[in-house]
Design a protein around this motif. Structure first.
Motif, short mmCIF file in Angstrom:
data_model
loop_
_atom_site.label_atom_id
_atom_site.label_comp_id
_atom_site.label_asym_id
_atom_site.label_seq_id
_atom_site.Cartn_x
_atom_site.Cartn_y
_atom_site.Cartn_z
N ASN A 2 -1.17 -1.16 1.15
CA ASN A 2 0.09 -1.18 0.43
C ASN A 2 1.22 -1.67 1.35
N GLU A 3 2.37 -1.79 0.75
CA GLU A 3 3.49 -2.42 1.44
C GLU A 3 3.96 -1.60 2.63
N ASN A 4 3.95 -0.25 2.47
CA ASN A 4 4.42 0.62 3.55
C ASN A 4 3.54 0.49 4.78
N ARG A 5 2.25 0.49 4.58
CA ARG A 5 1.34 0.37 5.71
C ARG A 5 1.48 -1.00 6.38
N ARG A 6 1.70 -2.03 5.59
CA ARG A 6 1.88 -3.38 6.15
C ARG A 6 3.11 -3.43 7.04
N GLN A 7 4.20 -2.79 6.55
CA GLN A 7 5.44 -2.78 7.34
C GLN A 7 5.24 -2.01 8.64
N ILE A 8 4.52 -0.91 8.57
CA ILE A 8 4.28 -0.12 9.79
C ILE A 8 3.48 -0.94 10.78
#
Lengths: 144, 87
Positions: A2-8
């Motif tokens: 998901n987007e959050n994990r990608r940003q992290i």
């Protein structure tokens, strides 16, 4: 992914955060997967159910007279129906009632009370919670 | 849905047994029907004098009756217990 994990992971790759911080962030994101998914979908995760009853619970320990318990459950529909009945008061009777209220110091005009206003008031009762906790008496009023 | 009956439970300090009565509303209506028929002309006369349309009022009372379903009133005292439940 998901987007959050990608940003992290992007922040980790850019050197902005350490590996330990990335691991903590990913754990925190994974703890709330349903809220994230619902926010992404733009929908409320838990549709709020409208309360059906108004409950009044009185618990009087009454050391002198003995314990007294009162439990009252009134359907919300009954309140709405009562509101509709109040709206049927004839205008001539409303004038008499207004005069009587004014004589007793109650500045209320029944003609200004519209049924839709009372309906809105009844609909907002689902937020109502009254707790009175005295030494010997406990009173609870809530909606369920 | 209209309520079908009212369950009344009473227990006093004399008898430890709980008396339970179930009153079907259709039976109560049947018993009250003669009185209602006798009062009907009087009601029509009062509404005509007061210039009130009785049908919205009757409809409102009917809605109140229908909304009674699920009402529970319980009073538990040291001396007696009374419970009324409309279902």
């Amino acid at each position: 992914m998901n987007e959050n994990r990608r940003q992290i992971l992007e922040m980790l790759a850019a050197g902005k955060i350490t590996a330990d911080e990335a691991e903590r962030l990913i754990s925190a994101v994974e703890k709330e997967p349903s809220n994230g998914a619902s926010e992404a979908n733009g929908s409320d995760p838990r549709p709020k159910t409208k309360p059906k009853y108004v409950r009044v619970v009185v618990d009087d320990s009454g050391k002198g007279t003995g314990a007294t318990k009162v439990n009252i459950r009134v359907p919300m529909q009954l309140l709405r129906s009562g509101v509709k009945l109040a709206a049927l008061i004839p205008k001539a009777a409303q004038a008499h009632v207004n005069d009587a209220l004014h004589e007793h110091g109650v500045q209320l005009d029944l003609s200004q009370i519209k049924p839709e206003n009372l309906e809105e008031l009844v609909d907002q009762l689902d937020e109502l919670t009254v707790d009175v906790d005295d030494k010997d008496v406990k009173v609870r009023i809530f909606c369920e | 849905m209209i309520p079908y009956s009212a369950a009344i439970r009473i227990r006093n300090e004399r008898s430890h047994r709980t008396q339970r009565w179930i009153i079907p509303f259709w039976l109560a209506g049947l018993l009250l029907l003669p009185a209602a028929l006798l009062l009907l002309p009087l009601i029509i006369l009062v509404c005509a004098i007061a210039r009130i349309n009785p049908f919205p009022i009757l409809h409102a009372f009917w809605q109140i009756f229908v909304a009674l379903k699920g009402t529970v009133v319980e009073v538990d005292d040291a001396h007696c217990f009374v419970s009324v439940e409309v279902s």
